[in-house]
Design a protein around this motif. Sequence first.
Motif, PDB file in Angstrom:
ATOM      1  N   ASP A 109     -25.982 -14.295  38.256  1.00 22.05           N
ATOM      2  CA  ASP A 109     -25.041 -13.503  39.040  1.00 22.05           C
ATOM      3  C   ASP A 109     -25.592 -12.080  39.159  1.00 22.05           C
ATOM      4  O   ASP A 109     -25.531 -11.312  38.208  1.00 22.05           O
ATOM      5  N   PRO A 110     -26.151 -11.729  40.339  1.00 20.35           N
ATOM      6  CA  PRO A 110     -26.779 -10.400  40.485  1.00 20.35           C
ATOM      7  C   PRO A 110     -25.817  -9.243  40.234  1.00 20.35           C
ATOM      8  O   PRO A 110     -26.238  -8.153  39.894  1.00 20.35           O
ATOM      9  N   LYS A 111     -24.501  -9.501  40.395  1.00 16.39           N
ATOM     10  CA  LYS A 111     -23.530  -8.427  40.163  1.00 16.39           C
ATOM     11  C   LYS A 111     -23.530  -7.989  38.699  1.00 16.39           C
ATOM     12  O   LYS A 111     -23.157  -6.877  38.373  1.00 16.39           O
ATOM     13  N   LEU A 112     -23.922  -8.918  37.809  1.00 19.31           N
ATOM     14  CA  LEU A 112     -23.907  -8.605  36.380  1.00 19.31           C
ATOM     15  C   LEU A 112     -25.214  -7.972  35.919  1.00 19.31           C
ATOM     16  O   LEU A 112     -25.327  -7.528  34.788  1.00 19.31           O
ATOM     17  N   TYR A 113     -26.216  -7.956  36.801  1.00 17.79           N
ATOM     18  CA  TYR A 113     -27.529  -7.450  36.397  1.00 17.79           C
ATOM     19  C   TYR A 113     -27.511  -5.939  36.206  1.00 17.79           C
ATOM     20  O   TYR A 113     -26.840  -5.226  36.940  1.00 17.79           O
ATOM     21  N   GLY A 114     -28.274  -5.483  35.242  1.00 21.49           N
ATOM     22  CA  GLY A 114     -28.440  -4.045  35.023  1.00 21.49           C
ATOM     23  C   GLY A 114     -27.352  -3.448  34.168  1.00 21.49           C
ATOM     24  O   GLY A 114     -26.618  -4.157  33.486  1.00 21.49           O
ATOM     25  N   SER A 136     -36.667 -13.496  27.138  1.00 20.24           N
ATOM     26  CA  SER A 136     -35.512 -14.065  26.412  1.00 20.24           C
ATOM     27  C   SER A 136     -34.189 -13.440  26.844  1.00 20.24           C
ATOM     28  O   SER A 136     -33.386 -13.057  26.013  1.00 20.24           O
ATOM     29  N   LYS A 137     -33.993 -13.356  28.146  1.00 15.44           N
ATOM     30  CA  LYS A 137     -32.756 -12.761  28.655  1.00 15.44           C
ATOM     31  C   LYS A 137     -31.723 -13.837  28.949  1.00 15.44           C
ATOM     32  O   LYS A 137     -32.056 -15.006  29.166  1.00 15.44           O
ATOM     33  N   CYS A 138     -30.469 -13.400  29.014  1.00 12.81           N
ATOM     34  CA  CYS A 138     -29.339 -14.261  29.344  1.00 12.81           C
ATOM     35  C   CYS A 138     -29.519 -14.850  30.750  1.00 12.81           C
ATOM     36  O   CYS A 138     -29.925 -14.139  31.664  1.00 12.81           O
ATOM     37  N   PRO A 139     -29.209 -16.149  30.965  1.00 12.88           N
ATOM     38  CA  PRO A 139     -29.392 -16.749  32.292  1.00 12.88           C
ATOM     39  C   PRO A 139     -28.392 -16.237  33.338  1.00 12.88           C
ATOM     40  O   PRO A 139     -28.635 -16.330  34.530  1.00 12.88           O
ATOM     41  N   LYS A 140     -27.265 -15.718  32.879  1.00 11.90           N
ATOM     42  CA  LYS A 140     -26.207 -15.288  33.786  1.00 11.90           C
ATOM     43  C   LYS A 140     -26.480 -13.883  34.335  1.00 11.90           C
ATOM     44  O   LYS A 140     -26.325 -13.640  35.521  1.00 11.90           O
ATOM     45  N   CYS A 141     -26.871 -12.950  33.461  1.00 15.30           N
ATOM     46  CA  CYS A 141     -27.019 -11.550  33.890  1.00 15.30           C
ATOM     47  C   CYS A 141     -28.475 -11.072  33.843  1.00 15.30           C
ATOM     48  O   CYS A 141     -28.785 -10.025  34.391  1.00 15.30           O
TER      49      CYS A 141
END
Length: 135
Positions: free
Chosen positions: A120-125, A11-16
């Motif tokens: 957006d992989p930049k927003l991951y983590g 259930s994670k955000c689709p963007k990050c």
Amino acid sequence: MISKLQAVCQSKCPKCRTGNMYTGSAYGFSKQKMHEYCPHCGFKFEIEPGYFYAAMYVSYAFSVAEVLTLALATAFITHSESPWTYIAVLFIAIVVFAPFNYRYSRLVLLHYLSPKVTFDPKLYGERKNSADLKG
Ligand SMILES: [Zn+2]
């Protein structure tokens, strides 16, 4: 980094794929509630007004798959010809699966059926500092 399927299951955000889309779990004692904005990246989940009406179609597909599977399983297991057996089993199944369908229909809609919403992989983590988000 987690895959799209893992992000949906968690259930994670689709963007990050980092922030949680819902408070609590699908089957907890507290009411299941969706965040309006992603707590990690600030993405607005309802990308346009009434967007989640489309999740009804996904939820409908889930329900049909669940009901058909359970009806066939009931027929194979019980060999019952009474309609009440099927009505009881399917009524219980619909109630039990309702929180699951509510949660995952929206997740599938945002992750798989919304071309405008991309990861957006930049927003991951972990967020380093707010300046990274603006650039
Ligand atoms: Zn996010």
